[in-house]
Motif scaffolding. Structure first.
Motif, PDB file in Angstrom:
ATOM      1  N   GLU A 293       0.908  -1.259  -0.120  1.00  0.00           N
ATOM      2  CA  GLU A 293       0.154  -0.003  -0.075  1.00  0.00           C
ATOM      3  C   GLU A 293       0.768   1.255   0.106  1.00  0.00           C
ATOM      4  O   GLU A 293       0.830   2.236  -0.748  1.00  0.00           O
ATOM      5  CB  GLU A 293      -1.033   0.154   1.226  1.00  0.00           C
ATOM      6  CG  GLU A 293      -1.836   1.025   1.323  1.00  0.00           C
ATOM      7  CD  GLU A 293      -2.842   1.255   2.423  1.00  0.00           C
ATOM      8  OE1 GLU A 293      -3.565   2.117   2.796  1.00  0.00           O
ATOM      9  OE2 GLU A 293      -2.741   0.070   3.347  1.00  0.00           O
ATOM     10  N   ASP A 346     -10.950   5.957  -0.929  1.00  0.00           N
ATOM     11  CA  ASP A 346     -10.509   5.060  -0.253  1.00  0.00           C
ATOM     12  C   ASP A 346      -9.240   5.524   0.465  1.00  0.00           C
ATOM     13  O   ASP A 346      -9.183   5.309   1.561  1.00  0.00           O
ATOM     14  CB  ASP A 346     -10.166   3.834  -1.087  1.00  0.00           C
ATOM     15  CG  ASP A 346     -11.523   3.228  -1.885  1.00  0.00           C
ATOM     16  OD1 ASP A 346     -12.558   3.289  -1.005  1.00  0.00           O
ATOM     17  OD2 ASP A 346     -11.716   2.670  -2.776  1.00  0.00           O
ATOM     18  N   ARG A 347      -8.496   6.285  -0.108  1.00  0.00           N
ATOM     19  CA  ARG A 347      -7.231   6.775   0.413  1.00  0.00           C
ATOM     20  C   ARG A 347      -7.405   7.640   1.508  1.00  0.00           C
ATOM     21  O   ARG A 347      -6.910   7.723   2.491  1.00  0.00           O
ATOM     22  CB  ARG A 347      -6.190   7.549  -0.801  1.00  0.00           C
ATOM     23  CG  ARG A 347      -6.075   6.287  -1.934  1.00  0.00           C
ATOM     24  CD  ARG A 347      -5.092   5.611  -1.040  1.00  0.00           C
ATOM     25  NE  ARG A 347      -4.534   4.413  -2.372  1.00  0.00           N
ATOM     26  CZ  ARG A 347      -4.075   3.102  -1.979  1.00  0.00           C
ATOM     27  NH1 ARG A 347      -4.319   2.594  -0.776  1.00  0.00           N
ATOM     28  NH2 ARG A 347      -3.974   2.290  -2.875  1.00  0.00           N
ATOM     29  N   ASP A 350      -8.747   5.838   4.365  1.00  0.00           N
ATOM     30  CA  ASP A 350      -7.484   5.217   5.170  1.00  0.00           C
ATOM     31  C   ASP A 350      -6.696   6.225   6.023  1.00  0.00           C
ATOM     32  O   ASP A 350      -6.653   5.940   6.827  1.00  0.00           O
ATOM     33  CB  ASP A 350      -6.391   4.740   3.816  1.00  0.00           C
ATOM     34  CG  ASP A 350      -7.118   3.380   3.325  1.00  0.00           C
ATOM     35  OD1 ASP A 350      -8.112   2.970   3.767  1.00  0.00           O
ATOM     36  OD2 ASP A 350      -6.565   3.004   2.197  1.00  0.00           O
TER      37      ASP A 350
END
Length: 482
Positions: A293, A346-347, A350
């Motif tokens: 990632e 999504d990032r 996160d």
């Protein structure tokens, strides 16, 4: 400012210095030369005179009459005859070949002139030029009558192609002209040559500087690329054996479970080891996932769209509230609505999850614990705030705890753990904050960590240390698509 910009500024400064110094030197030469020529006239008369004009009531700078102190006509040097590089009567090394002069009486009539008809400098031209200069300076011919004792310089300057000096004495006005055409052309040539050769030098030096910079930076870039390749390669290489270990461990567990009543203490120990294998396998799988990632965020980034950051942070808070309660924390939030940024949902999710999880996992739940108070009211809090400040989205996540200055400076480094006790337990790999920083930088933001005391009331003895992570991101120019 780039290296090329610095070189251009230095070059421009050198040009200005060279030209300014040259101009001052030439101006000083003009002033001294015209002053010298004026002195020669008052002592010896104009070039070409037979000496009688010089004795015609002409006084020297010391106040004596030229007829008394000047040498005889046969011995008085003619200034126009001084060769280049020779020495005029006063002993200096000034040539007077490009000088012309006109002498006027107190009525403004030309009484003497030193010109050169071969080059167009006639007596009429000298008379007209001299008269124009005197009038432009606001001088009066009659003022010369009152000036006795020694000549007086009354004007100096530039008019067209001429550098002039006007002096008066004993009823006469002397206008000395120096042709500066050649000098002006020389200065122009100097400037053009300096610009041309300077520009060539700038180009050459820029090429050399860029080559040297690339040579210096190349090993650093190679090391950085090698490090990133290692992370990616290590992740991909470890992924396959980890999957195989997990599959084999699960098959072995099934075989042991099918043994029924024959399973004894040996099987129990085997299951224990298999549990350890499975745990380590999961832990290694998590580490590899984090490495991949991190490599993905740093090397390839993510798609950019308009994202409602307020909804993302609020969703992360809902999922983390039970975890925070299990760790002895209450989550206090203040989320502004409609905070929209550019990024990948999504990032950015996160990012929020990493910061909130980090605050819960590493916060000090023992701070402000009071056995006599309501347990819910005495629980320490993880504070999450999102708002817009100075045109940027600002996310602050705070938790009670302490970080030294050294720890705060290195907390975003890969595999760095401020608490060594957590280095080999659970799923703490020291990569979460590195990933958070990579995500923030990928979208043009900043992230900082600081630790300071937070006031809890009037009694400063109860102030607690708070670790705060602050993220700023540019606001989106568009509304998110729904």
């Amino acid at each position: 400012m780039s290296i090329l910009g610095v070189l251009v500024v230095v070059f421009a400064g050198m040009i200005a210095l060279i030209y300014g110094t040259s101009y001052l030197e030439v101006s000083r030469y003009y002033r001294q030369a015209t002053e010298q020529y004026t002195t020669v006239y008052w002592e010896h008369g104009l070039p070409g005179d037979d000496g009688n004009d010089g004795n015609r009531g002409t006084a020297t700078p010391d106040g004596t009459n030229a007829a008394q102190s000047a040498p005889s006509p046969s011995s008085a040097p003619d200034p126009s005859s001084v060769p280049d590089g020779g020495t005029p009567p006063d002993g200096s090394a000034r040539t007077v070949r490009t000088f012309y002069a006109a002498v006027f009486d107190d009525n403004g009539d030309l009484i003497d002139a030193a010109g050169n008809a071969n080059v167009g400098v006639t007596d009429d031209m000298l008379s007209g030029t001299g008269t124009g200069i005197v009038r432009s300076q606001g001088l009066a011919w009659s003022d010369a009558v009152s000036i006795t004792g020694s000549p007086r310089s009354v004007a100096y300057g530039v008019s067209g192609q001429w550098v002039y000096r006007v002096s008066q004495f004993d009823g006469r006005t002397l206008v000395v002209l120096m042709d500066n055409t050649i000098m002006d052309e020389s200065m122009g040539t100097l400037m053009r040559n300096t610009l041309v050769f300077g520009a060539v030098a700038i180009v050459l030096l820029s090429g050399i500087a860029i080559g040297i910079a690339r040579h210096i930076v190349q090993p650093l870039e190679a090391a950085h690329d090698e490090q990133r390749r290692f992370i990616a390669d290590a992740g991909h290489e470890l992924k396959t054996p980890i999957s195989a270990i997990g599959a084999n461990a699960e098959l072995l567990r099934r075989d042991l479970s099918s043994g029924g009543a024959s399973a004894d203490a040996t099987n129990a120990h085997a299951r224990q080891w298999l549990d350890n294998i499975t745990f380590e396998n999961q832990r290694m799988a998590g580490l590899v996932s984090r490495l991949l990632e991190l490599d993905h965020v740093e090397s390839r980034g993510a798609d950019v769209t308009s994202v409602d950051f307020s909804r993302l942070v609020s969703g992360c808070l809902l999922s983390h509230e039970p975890v925070a309660f299990e760790h002895g924390f209450m989550i206090h939030d203040n989320i502004a609505s409609n905070v929209v940024v550019d990024g990948d949902a999504d990032r950015l999710g996160d990012l929020a999850s990493i910061l909130i999880s980090n605050a819960i996992e590493h916060g000090d739940a023992t701070i402000n614990a009071d056995d006599d108070a309501d347990p819910l009211e005495s629980m320490p809090t993880v504070d999450v705030r999102l708002h817009v400040e100075r045109g940027r989205a600002m996310l602050r996540v705070s938790n009670p705890g302490t970080l030294t200055e050294h720890e705060a400076a290195h907390v975003f480094d890969r595999f760095y753990r401020a608490d060594p006790a957590r280095s080999s337990s659970g799923t703490h790999y020291g990569l979460g904050l590195s990933i958070a920083r990579a995500i923030v930088h990928a979208y043009g933001g900043t992230i900082v960590c600081d630790c300071r005391k937070t006031s809890t009331g009037a009694d400063t003895a109860n102030d607690v240390n708070t670790v705060t992570f602050t993220v700023t991101l540019p606001l989106s120019k568009h509304r998110p698509s729904r």
